[in-house]
Design an enzyme around this catalytic site. Structure first.
Site, mmCIF file in Angstrom:
data_model
loop_
_atom_site.group_PDB
_atom_site.id
_atom_site.type_symbol
_atom_site.label_atom_id
_atom_site.label_comp_id
_atom_site.label_asym_id
_atom_site.label_seq_id
_atom_site.Cartn_x
_atom_site.Cartn_y
_atom_site.Cartn_z
ATOM 1 N N SER A 296 0.821 -1.204 0.000
ATOM 2 C CA SER A 296 0.000 0.000 0.000
ATOM 3 C C SER A 296 0.858 1.259 0.000
ATOM 4 C CB SER A 296 -0.920 0.030 1.229
ATOM 5 O OG SER A 296 -1.701 1.203 1.232
ATOM 6 N N LYS B 72 -4.309 -6.652 4.119
ATOM 7 C CA LYS B 72 -4.348 -5.590 3.104
ATOM 8 C C LYS B 72 -5.792 -5.293 2.692
ATOM 9 C CE LYS B 72 -2.830 -2.738 -0.107
ATOM 10 N NZ LYS B 72 -3.859 -2.606 -1.129
ATOM 11 N N GLU C 122 -9.859 2.122 4.380
ATOM 12 C CA GLU C 122 -9.581 3.225 3.448
ATOM 13 C C GLU C 122 -10.879 3.737 2.818
ATOM 14 O OE1 GLU C 122 -7.819 3.176 -0.998
ATOM 15 O OE2 GLU C 122 -6.426 2.408 0.524
ATOM 16 N N HIS D 169 -7.306 -3.249 5.353
ATOM 17 C CA HIS D 169 -6.731 -1.908 5.191
ATOM 18 C C HIS D 169 -7.527 -1.130 4.147
ATOM 19 C CE1 HIS D 169 -4.337 0.774 2.612
ATOM 20 N NE2 HIS D 169 -3.654 1.124 3.691
ATOM 21 N N ASN D 170 -7.801 -1.771 3.013
ATOM 22 C CA ASN D 170 -8.530 -1.089 1.948
ATOM 23 C C ASN D 170 -9.976 -0.809 2.332
ATOM 24 O OD1 ASN D 170 -6.127 -1.552 0.580
ATOM 25 N ND2 ASN D 170 -7.120 -2.067 -1.327
#
Length: 473
Positions: free
Chosen positions: A116, A171, A178, A174-175
């Site tokens: 990222s 990940k 986000e 995380h997105n």
């Protein structure tokens, strides 16, 4: 991102061999950005493999899905036992788990790693989240930690996450976070624009100030930069000339789907995904706007406007805390489901620099988990409990003002509902269970009996005593 990762690795003293099926791209790169650097351009897979030291470490930067599988199968015949294939794309975590098992059966090792930070992060230092074959980690650790972003104390924003699909799962979450972060910032923006009548230049100053305190983050920083840009020809802010339809690549959707699969409450992330879906039906919204009417705007005095801007800041901060709480709660449930030993403090550290959601308060999240590794929810940590306690009155006023003015704030409001639901000792699910038992004999637990014992009530003369099997889908 692939080019920039190569340049990053080379700048840290590593020799890098590169290959692309479109050979011209390799030649252009080596003669252009890679000129006079320790980079070897290869015209075939055989040449690529011949230029790598054993155990070979080959990192793929290709589109998620079928292309990854296809390229893995192309590579396999050229590799020896112990060689390592790394997928640096946004692959879905079940695919990574499958690929890890598939390659280990052939004596090869596989790492699915989330990367990222976008193109700039790839060049200057991204956040890297590797998982898969644990035996591969010692071979790639020096490279990954050398190229990763560093926090103030020099720690690399990269550490081994866990087995099979753990790296890509982290990940993915995380997105998802986000998505929530971006939507909440957009809601603060639309409130200032449509409720307070502020121009882009005014909002730019507000976001710039917010970025100096607890909301200090990459996304607030780039929002500040976006709002100051003015087109040379139209003399209008660039942001005002961009059509309000948002795209997505699926990671937010995957996060929401996983939350549903695991029974994890993650409404703010889901609402952020739905907000993008609503934005996509632009023509329908334009047509609907002509026939569906909302309330008249509530006018505020200049003093009240200034006060409201600060309340919006507090609403954004409180909502952000809830969004991250949902993300980490999802990680905990996933760890239990898939047998991963996730270190939540380390994950917060990996997100502290390089990545898109990097923010000042991730340091506070790491501190919370370092203090209590079994912390059930971030909302229960002293720091965040006090922060929301301080902000919640303003937060409620903002959500109420948005409703009174007919301005949609799905992330703010869902985060508030999550907070109120989580702090409620009693929810109306008792009535819901009564309804289920009434029409389907699904049974219910009683407040005066121990958990795990189920009962059925004969609601009508035709109910009978036979009950449905109790299970959670």
């Amino acid at each position: 991102m692939g080019e920039n990762l190569v340049l990053n690795m080379e700048s840290k003293g590593f020799s890098v061999a590169v290959f692309n099926r479109t050979v011209d791209k390799v030649e252009n790169f080596v003669k252009g950005r890679g000129k006079d650097k320790n980079i070897i351009g290869c015209k075939s897979v055989q040449e690529l493999v011949d230029n790598l030291a054993k155990p070979r470490k080959i990192m793929l930067m290709v589109k998620a899905g079928k292309p990854v599988d296809e390229f893995i199968d192309v590579l396999i015949p050229y590799l020896d036992k112990g060689d390592i294939i790394i997928d640096g794309g946004n692959s879905h975590f079940p695919d990574t788990a499958r690929r890890t098992a598939y390659l280990e059966e052939k004596g090869l090792l596989f790492i699915g790693t989330g990367v990222s930070g976008g193109e700039e992060g790839a060049l200057l230092g991204p956040s890297i989240m590797p998982g898969g074959s644990a035996k591969a980690w010692p071979a790639v650790k020096p490279i990954f930690q050398a190229i990763a972003a560093k926090v103030a104390d020099g720690s690399a924003c990269c550490e081994w996450v866990g087995d099979n699909g753990a790296g890509h799962y982290v990940k993915m979450v995380h997105n998802g976070i986000e998505y929530g972060d971006m939507q909440m910032i957009c809601e603060a923006y639309t409130l200032m624009k449509n409720m307070l009548g502020m121009k882009a230049s005014e909002m730019q100053k507000v976001f710039s100030e917010w970025n100096k305190a607890e909301l200090d983050s990459y996304l607030i920083d780039i929002t500040t930069n976006i709002l100051k840009e003015v087109e040379s020809d139209t003399k209008k802010p660039v942001v005002d000339m961009i059509l309000d339809t948002a795209g997505q690549k699926g990671t937010g959707k995957w996060t929401s789907q996983s939350a549903l699969d695991l029974g994890a409450p993650a409404p703010t992330i889901a609402e952020a995904v739905f907000a993008r879906c609503v934005s996509a039906i632009k023509e329908e919204r334009v047509a609907a706007s002509k026939v569906l009417k909302g309330p008249k705007a509530v006018k505020l005095s200049p003093a009240d406007k200034k006060a409201m801007v600060d309340k919006i800041r507090q609403a954004l901060y409180a909502s952000k805390i809830c969004s991250y709480a949902q993300g980490f709660q999802l990680l905990k449930l996933a760890a239990a489901e898939y047998g991963w030993k996730l270190n939540y403090g380390e994950i917060a550290l990996m997100w502290r620099g390089g990545c898109i959601i990097r923010a000042k308060f991730l340091g506070d999240i790491k501190t919370a988990f370092d203090k209590d590794q079994k912390l059930a929810n971030l909302l229960l940590a002293d720091f965040f409990k006090k922060a929301i306690g301080k902000a919640q009155t303003a937060w409620r006023e903002v959500v109420a003002a948005a409703a009174l003015n007919g301005i949609p704030v799905p992330a703010f409001s869902s985060a508030l509902c999550y907070y109120d639901s989580y702090r409620s000792a009693v929810l109306p699910a008792n009535l819901l269970q009564a309804q289920r038992d009434y029409f389907g004999a699904h049974t219910y637990e009683r407040v005066d009996k121990e958990r795990g014992k189920f009962f059925h009530y004969e609601w009508t003369e035709n109910s009978g005593s036979t009950t449905s099997t109790t299970y959670n889908a």
